[in-house]
Design a protein around this motif. Structure first.
Motif, PDB file in Angstrom:
ATOM      1  N   UNK A  76     -15.236  29.952 -21.202  1.00 37.27           N
ATOM      2  CA  UNK A  76     -16.754  29.334 -21.292  1.00 37.27           C
ATOM      3  C   UNK A  76     -16.659  28.327 -20.055  1.00 37.27           C
ATOM      4  N   UNK A  77     -15.731  28.051 -19.267  1.00 40.77           N
ATOM      5  CA  UNK A  77     -15.887  27.124 -18.148  1.00 40.77           C
ATOM      6  C   UNK A  77     -16.600  28.102 -16.932  1.00 40.77           C
ATOM      7  N   UNK A  78     -17.413  26.956 -16.330  1.00 43.69           N
ATOM      8  CA  UNK A  78     -18.400  27.878 -15.240  1.00 43.69           C
ATOM      9  C   UNK A  78     -17.677  28.168 -13.937  1.00 43.69           C
ATOM     10  N   UNK A  79     -16.319  27.973 -13.693  1.00 42.17           N
ATOM     11  CA  UNK A  79     -15.678  28.560 -12.654  1.00 42.17           C
ATOM     12  C   UNK A  79     -13.959  28.482 -13.235  1.00 42.17           C
ATOM     13  N   UNK A  80     -13.240  29.192 -12.517  1.00 37.57           N
ATOM     14  CA  UNK A  80     -11.849  29.145 -12.836  1.00 37.57           C
ATOM     15  C   UNK A  80     -10.947  28.154 -12.225  1.00 37.57           C
ATOM     16  N   UNK A  81     -10.115  27.435 -13.032  1.00 43.00           N
ATOM     17  CA  UNK A  81      -9.341  26.403 -12.322  1.00 43.00           C
ATOM     18  C   UNK A  81      -8.154  26.277 -13.152  1.00 43.00           C
ATOM     19  N   UNK A  82      -6.861  25.698 -12.263  1.00 39.94           N
ATOM     20  CA  UNK A  82      -5.790  25.360 -13.163  1.00 39.94           C
ATOM     21  C   UNK A  82      -5.485  24.023 -12.752  1.00 39.94           C
ATOM     22  N   UNK A  83      -4.923  23.251 -13.823  1.00 38.64           N
ATOM     23  CA  UNK A  83      -4.646  21.770 -13.713  1.00 38.64           C
ATOM     24  C   UNK A  83      -2.973  21.474 -13.859  1.00 38.64           C
ATOM     25  N   UNK A  84      -2.320  20.849 -13.190  1.00 40.35           N
ATOM     26  CA  UNK A  84      -1.016  20.754 -13.345  1.00 40.35           C
ATOM     27  C   UNK A  84      -1.062  19.186 -13.380  1.00 40.35           C
ATOM     28  N   UNK A  85      -0.301  18.656 -14.374  1.00 37.84           N
ATOM     29  CA  UNK A  85       0.202  17.255 -14.536  1.00 37.84           C
ATOM     30  C   UNK A  85       1.662  17.092 -14.186  1.00 37.84           C
ATOM     31  N   UNK A  86       1.944  16.566 -13.207  1.00 40.21           N
ATOM     32  CA  UNK A  86       3.351  16.538 -12.802  1.00 40.21           C
ATOM     33  C   UNK A  86       4.123  15.196 -13.230  1.00 40.21           C
ATOM     34  N   UNK A  87       4.970  15.055 -13.741  1.00 42.17           N
ATOM     35  CA  UNK A  87       5.693  13.906 -14.328  1.00 42.17           C
ATOM     36  C   UNK A  87       7.156  14.088 -13.871  1.00 42.17           C
ATOM     37  N   UNK A  88       7.624  12.873 -12.764  1.00 44.05           N
ATOM     38  CA  UNK A  88       8.724  12.683 -12.264  1.00 44.05           C
ATOM     39  C   UNK A  88       9.462  11.370 -12.929  1.00 44.05           C
ATOM     40  N   UNK A  89      10.754  11.538 -13.498  1.00 46.10           N
ATOM     41  CA  UNK A  89      11.533  10.416 -14.140  1.00 46.10           C
ATOM     42  C   UNK A  89      11.956   9.571 -12.826  1.00 46.10           C
ATOM     43  N   UNK A  90      11.758   8.452 -12.808  1.00 45.66           N
ATOM     44  CA  UNK A  90      12.268   7.590 -11.873  1.00 45.66           C
ATOM     45  C   UNK A  90      13.530   6.795 -12.316  1.00 45.66           C
ATOM     46  N   UNK A  91      13.635   6.547 -13.588  1.00 52.56           N
ATOM     47  CA  UNK A  91      14.538   5.902 -14.348  1.00 52.56           C
ATOM     48  C   UNK A  91      14.401   6.219 -15.651  1.00 52.56           C
ATOM     49  N   UNK A  92      15.286   5.962 -16.604  1.00 53.90           N
ATOM     50  CA  UNK A  92      14.921   6.215 -18.118  1.00 53.90           C
ATOM     51  C   UNK A  92      13.820   5.765 -18.574  1.00 53.90           C
ATOM     52  N   UNK A  93      13.146   4.794 -18.091  1.00 58.68           N
ATOM     53  CA  UNK A  93      11.995   4.314 -18.884  1.00 58.68           C
ATOM     54  C   UNK A  93      10.645   4.177 -18.068  1.00 58.68           C
ATOM     55  N   UNK A  94      10.832   4.742 -16.835  1.00 56.57           N
ATOM     56  CA  UNK A  94       9.717   4.861 -15.768  1.00 56.57           C
ATOM     57  C   UNK A  94       9.708   6.250 -15.008  1.00 56.57           C
ATOM     58  N   UNK A  95       8.273   6.660 -15.205  1.00 61.64           N
ATOM     59  CA  UNK A  95       8.156   8.008 -14.375  1.00 61.64           C
ATOM     60  C   UNK A  95       6.945   7.753 -13.609  1.00 61.64           C
ATOM     61  N   UNK A  96       6.569   8.620 -12.941  1.00 62.71           N
ATOM     62  CA  UNK A  96       5.511   8.711 -12.170  1.00 62.71           C
ATOM     63  C   UNK A  96       4.874   9.971 -12.271  1.00 62.71           C
ATOM     64  N   UNK A  97       3.365   9.996 -12.085  1.00 61.73           N
ATOM     65  CA  UNK A  97       2.731  10.976 -12.523  1.00 61.73           C
ATOM     66  C   UNK A  97       1.635  11.384 -11.541  1.00 61.73           C
ATOM     67  N   UNK A  98       1.136  12.908 -11.496  1.00 60.61           N
ATOM     68  CA  UNK A  98      -0.011  13.075 -10.552  1.00 60.61           C
ATOM     69  C   UNK A  98      -0.580  14.190 -11.267  1.00 60.61           C
ATOM     70  N   UNK A  99      -1.920  14.256 -11.263  1.00 63.59           N
ATOM     71  CA  UNK A  99      -2.830  15.478 -11.498  1.00 63.59           C
ATOM     72  C   UNK A  99      -3.280  16.204 -10.369  1.00 63.59           C
ATOM     73  N   UNK A 100      -2.825  17.455 -10.482  1.00 57.67           N
ATOM     74  CA  UNK A 100      -3.468  18.318  -9.461  1.00 57.67           C
ATOM     75  C   UNK A 100      -4.145  19.757  -9.823  1.00 57.67           C
TER      76      UNK A 100
END
Length: 135
Positions: A76-100
């Motif tokens: 039902x979307x008007x165009x084809x897309x993919x979304x990747x939400x990357x999560x990288x662990x920096x230490x046991x309680x801290x991560x960084x993330x990015x949406x692509x």
């Protein structure tokens, strides 16, 4: 092909907690600007909604791996897309993330939607950052 990358965010939580939150698409309603979406429907594996009274977007969870949540557009979307939400662990309680996001759009649409989508994904990234603090 339009490729958009959000700002990199810092997540105050464990990798597992981040991935669990992001792998449940019911949580995505909290990531979009409330004034821009209507008719939200979701379950753990998909969501569909109206964006800015202009587009119906359907998002389907494709898979979750050890460092990312991968989503694809539904029929039902008007165009084809993919979304990747990357999560990288920096230490046991801290991560960084990015949406692509990678979207298959024509050059004219690319010019029209590139900046608004970039703003949307930066907004969503900030909302993820806020939400993980509360989980």
């Amino acid at each position: 092909m339009l490729e958009i990358k959000s700002d990199v965010i810092t997540l105050n939580g464990k990798l597992k907690t981040c991935l669990e939150y992001l792998s449940d698409l019911n949580n995505f309603e909290n990531l979009f600007p409330k004034d821009k979406i209507k008719d939200w429907k979701s379950d753990k594996d998909f969501c569909i909604f109206n964006l800015q009274n202009a587009y119906t977007l359907e998002i389907i969870k494709d898979n979750v791996d050890k460092n990312s949540v991968n989503l694809i557009s539904g029929a039902k979307s008007p165009f084809s897309f993919s979304i990747k939400i990357e999560i990288e662990e920096k230490d046991p309680q801290i991560c960084c993330g990015q949406i692509i996001c990678k979207a298959k759009v024509n050059p004219m649409l690319k010019v029209m939607i590139g900046k608004p989508l970039n703003e949307l994904f930066n907004f969503m990234a900030k909302k993820i950052e806020d939400a993980i603090k509360l989980v």
